[in-house]
Motif scaffolding. Sequence first.
Motif, PDB file in Angstrom:
ATOM      1  N   THR A 368       0.831  -1.211   0.000  1.00  0.00           N
ATOM      2  CA  THR A 368       0.000   0.000   0.000  1.00  0.00           C
ATOM      3  C   THR A 368       0.861   1.255   0.000  1.00  0.00           C
ATOM      4  OG1 THR A 368      -1.737  -1.189   1.204  1.00  0.00           O
ATOM      5  CG2 THR A 368      -1.828   1.213   1.222  1.00  0.00           C
ATOM      6  N   PHE A 371       2.609   1.633  -3.482  1.00  0.00           N
ATOM      7  CA  PHE A 371       1.675   1.918  -4.573  1.00  0.00           C
ATOM      8  C   PHE A 371       0.884   3.207  -4.333  1.00  0.00           C
ATOM      9  CE2 PHE A 371      -1.887   0.885  -7.509  1.00  0.00           C
ATOM     10  CZ  PHE A 371      -1.130   0.545  -8.613  1.00  0.00           C
ATOM     11  N   LEU A 418       0.820  -1.123 -11.870  1.00  0.00           N
ATOM     12  CA  LEU A 418       0.241  -2.269 -11.164  1.00  0.00           C
ATOM     13  C   LEU A 418       0.869  -3.584 -11.640  1.00  0.00           C
ATOM     14  CD1 LEU A 418      -1.922  -3.340  -9.209  1.00  0.00           C
ATOM     15  CD2 LEU A 418      -3.529  -3.370 -11.139  1.00  0.00           C
ATOM     16  N   THR A 421       4.286  -3.941 -10.091  1.00  0.00           N
ATOM     17  CA  THR A 421       4.186  -4.319  -8.676  1.00  0.00           C
ATOM     18  C   THR A 421       3.857  -5.794  -8.523  1.00  0.00           C
ATOM     19  OG1 THR A 421       3.430  -2.067  -8.182  1.00  0.00           O
ATOM     20  CG2 THR A 421       3.069  -3.749  -6.499  1.00  0.00           C
ATOM     21  N   LEU A 435      -3.078  -5.172  -2.457  1.00  0.00           N
ATOM     22  CA  LEU A 435      -3.499  -3.881  -3.024  1.00  0.00           C
ATOM     23  C   LEU A 435      -5.018  -3.730  -3.091  1.00  0.00           C
ATOM     24  CD1 LEU A 435      -0.972  -3.558  -6.003  1.00  0.00           C
ATOM     25  CD2 LEU A 435      -0.898  -2.400  -3.793  1.00  0.00           C
ATOM     26  N   THR A 438      -6.371  -0.274  -1.747  1.00  0.00           N
ATOM     27  CA  THR A 438      -6.058   0.833  -2.655  1.00  0.00           C
ATOM     28  C   THR A 438      -6.872   0.729  -3.943  1.00  0.00           C
ATOM     29  OG1 THR A 438      -3.816   0.868  -1.773  1.00  0.00           O
ATOM     30  CG2 THR A 438      -4.206   2.035  -3.835  1.00  0.00           C
TER      31      THR A 438
END
Length: 489
Positions: A368, A371, A418, A421, A435, A438
């Motif tokens: 979190t 990102f 994304l 990640t 994630l 988020t």
Amino acid sequence: MDEILALVVGVFCFAVGLCILAAAGHGLRLLGAAKIRGVSGGESREKSIRTHECTACGAPRGIVGGQCVYCGFQPNLVPTARRKSELQTAARVLSQLREEGQLSEEQFLQLDALLAAQWTKAATEPVAPPPISEVDEVHTFDAEIAYLEEPQEAIDQQATRSEPFAPPPAAPPAEVHPLDRPEPAAPPAAPLPTFSDRARRRLADVLTAFMEEKNIRWGEVLAGLLIVGSAIGCVVSLQETLREADPYIPAFLLMLATAAIYGAGVYTLRRWDLQSVSRAVLIIALLLIPLNFLAATTPGEKRSVTDPVFLLAVALGLSVFGAIAWSAGRTLTRDAALRLTAAVMGASASQLYLSRLAHPQMGIGGATLLFSLPAAAFLYAIGEQTWRASRWKALSSRRAEQTFIVAGVSTFALSVALGLTAHRAGSVTDAAEWLSPTMSLVAAAVVALGLAVAGRAAAPALGALRAASLTIALLGASLMTANLLFAWP
């Protein structure tokens, strides 16, 4: 060294091929337009003619060039001259009817005497100044039906003409029995279209449909998908080569290619005025910016963050790509350039530390935190656009286009961050679980934007935009449901 040379040659050949393809496409489009004009007979030349309503027959734009194209009325003539012109026209019609046998000799003499009396009466009346007729509007007529306006000197001479009425002399026709009269000839039959005519018409219809703007837009979408997909494939397939080579040379070459695409879009917009094509090229340049950062952060060997070469490369990349994003955003969305640039550059810059700090054991808190930058940039762009859309009283096509460009480009940039990640996390399911809070905020922003745009698209002509906005809202709701499933213990 050989791999680097091969990569340089490949990028150069790609840029040259892209320029050749763009020039060939533009030439084919011009050739197709010329072919359509040649097959369909060409475009009629137009010119602006003063027109106004005919007071005789009531035609809204009947008076063209000083005479009504429907009834022949001439408002610029004085009453006496107009009366004489009407009498002359009536005399010609009577002579034609007598020659065709539709008027007997007795009827013709009676009507001729009446016209002669009217001519004498009109010749003795005083000449009045011509009336001034106001022009209602300037309307565009085809050159084939445009009548030239007579000069005022010719009108004055016609108004003051005093020669006596003299119908053309004609010998009385011989008496013909009705049964001996020849039958009127039937009108000639229209020729049937030949096979070549039908084939030519079908070809013209096909070319016309191909050159329509909606079909050109589909071609631009497909071309953009091919370019962006090729760039993604290039980054994935050249990972091993990038790992072994110097990381700065491929990144610099990709930056030059993106700048060349952006320059081509600006050039075609300002010099050739190709609005649709140029905007599509600029959108492609925006989509390539996150991919450039992804390619630059792919090599396994990482240099120290305190390395002057690394700092110089980062500053150069951020400044060049930031300028490209800002300029393209100003051209595409005008007042939405700031939020569009923030979404693109925020997601792109986050890859610089995601490629170094993201790891399989980072957990929900670390994911979190890492990102947060691309998510915050996305939420700012979408939130600001939603707030502005909620203040609009009505939705226009330009506002809808601005909203969709901001939403689409921001979503693509966030998707690249994304994906990086998830790749660094080692497991897609773990990354989705970490994630999910988020991404729930991201999905809520997408739902709010779709509903805001759909609520402003109330006009019947904006039915397609309303359907697209509701589709975006449904996709956001689906993403929220998926995040709920991933976060379920």
